[in-house]
Design an enzyme around this catalytic site. Sequence first.
Site, PDB file in Angstrom:
ATOM      1  N   GLU A 203      -5.861   2.484  -7.326  1.00  0.00           N
ATOM      2  CA  GLU A 203      -4.727   1.700  -6.857  1.00  0.00           C
ATOM      3  C   GLU A 203      -4.467   0.520  -7.795  1.00  0.00           C
ATOM      4  OE1 GLU A 203      -3.103   0.214  -2.544  1.00  0.00           O
ATOM      5  OE2 GLU A 203      -5.194  -0.236  -3.012  1.00  0.00           O
TER       6      GLU A 203
ATOM      7  N   CYS B  78       0.810  -1.222   0.000  1.00  0.00           N
ATOM      8  CA  CYS B  78       0.000   0.000   0.000  1.00  0.00           C
ATOM      9  C   CYS B  78       0.841   1.268   0.000  1.00  0.00           C
ATOM     10  CB  CYS B  78      -0.976  -0.001   1.180  1.00  0.00           C
ATOM     11  SG  CYS B  78      -0.179  -0.162   2.784  1.00  0.00           S
TER      12      CYS B  78
END
Length: 491
Positions: A393, A292
């Site tokens: 993402e 992340c």
Amino acid sequence: MTDSIFGPGTLLGPEPAMLIGGRRVTTAETRSVENPATGEQLAAVPEATADDVAEALAAAAAAQRAWARTSHPRRAEVLAAVMAELDTHAEELARIVVAEQGKPITEARGEIGGARLFLDVALGNKYRDVGELVAPNTAGEQIAIREEPYGVVAAIIPWNFPAAIFARKVGPALMAGNAVVVKPSELTPLSALAMARVCQLAGVPDGLVNVVCGEGRVVGRQLVEHPLTSMVTLTGSTRAGREILAQAAGKVMAVSLELGGKAPVIIFPDADLDLAVGKAFEARFWNCGQVCTCNERTYVHASLHDEFVARFAELARGIRIGDPAADDTELGPKVSAAEWDKVKGLVDGAVAAGAKVVLGGDRPEGGRFTRGHWFAPTVLTGVANDMEVVQREVFGPVLPVLPFDGYDEVIDWANSTDYGLTSYVFTEDLRTAMRATDDLEFGEVYVNAVGPEQFQAFHSGWKLSGLGGDDGRHGYDRYVRRKTVYLRYGG
């Protein structure tokens, strides 16, 4: 390599089993776990029933009552024993991570080292201040504000660091006096089962650490909504975080969420380009881009753009892709077919919208990569800031590179996504560095450096990147609530 993770004397035993109240539990219904390097089945893992979930929570609640009455130093001794047992089984744990998650063995060993550090930071609270005294209105009375554990914590963990994040949540939860029921990702349950066995071998009292396996929207929901659950902590997708937050609302329950990210790297015209290229490269390809905090988009001043792209692409061409179990491998496969398809879709969508593929864009060349979930290191240029590949993402080894002209423009672009976890700035000018630190809407800002984060600090996102975190003293605070005691002792 994968055969040796099962059998007598291994952490997983002859077959995977859940841990509930100190007992190995199997079920009639199982779920397949695959090796992402080959796409072949690695194991069949029990699928928890509603009764299994209820039993795990009941075991946790029963064990927690006695655990809450133990001292902090005693809790620290137990965590120290877990660390020692983890050291004994470190290589076996790393091989389990490789087998089910696909990261290179060198990174997997680093993950197990990270698990140890998470426990170390947690047990550092053994002599912490566990409350405070507040000045009362009158003499002869005392006002104490005490720290208290929540009780039973449901910990829902992801697939990208299946061993380290187990420790990241279990460590502070136990140190604070809670019991834990862990629900690992369906893709990588073996690491959590092995870590739970490490806890058991270290002498953690039965019931304090339990693991139940199954689908997040079924087993995870049962954990969140059960009346015995007092807190839920999730590291995972923003989608999962939203669903858990909604499920927890009816109970007005404590929730800690570490969610997705879309980290920008900003390279200003006065940056040390050697440093910036090397660090941007390093931060893009950790764990095949499945972190992340990875470099998800790089903004380079127009005066440096072409040189940056050429040098970055040269480094990316040299990445050693291959067997994750080999010591010299630098890039493994994506974790699953669904994840591969998502990355491919984002790349193809960008190309259809006008982006140029400088490198990669599909599977690596070679017959060995036709099976499994391999994706080649990919560099995109000609990308617009509003494209999906820049806003969503990617979580894969793909880097869109965008040129910028001015400070305000690049800060606006960096802040334009719904995420706010990690950001990176490269500049030799202190004013620019501090100004960007002020203006970036992210929970973490690295200046002339990249992660991973240091565990004694605080890893926490803004916006859709989450609520709270597990690291350091601020992370520990997520696992305690407060009780105010008024004591009158005067005449």
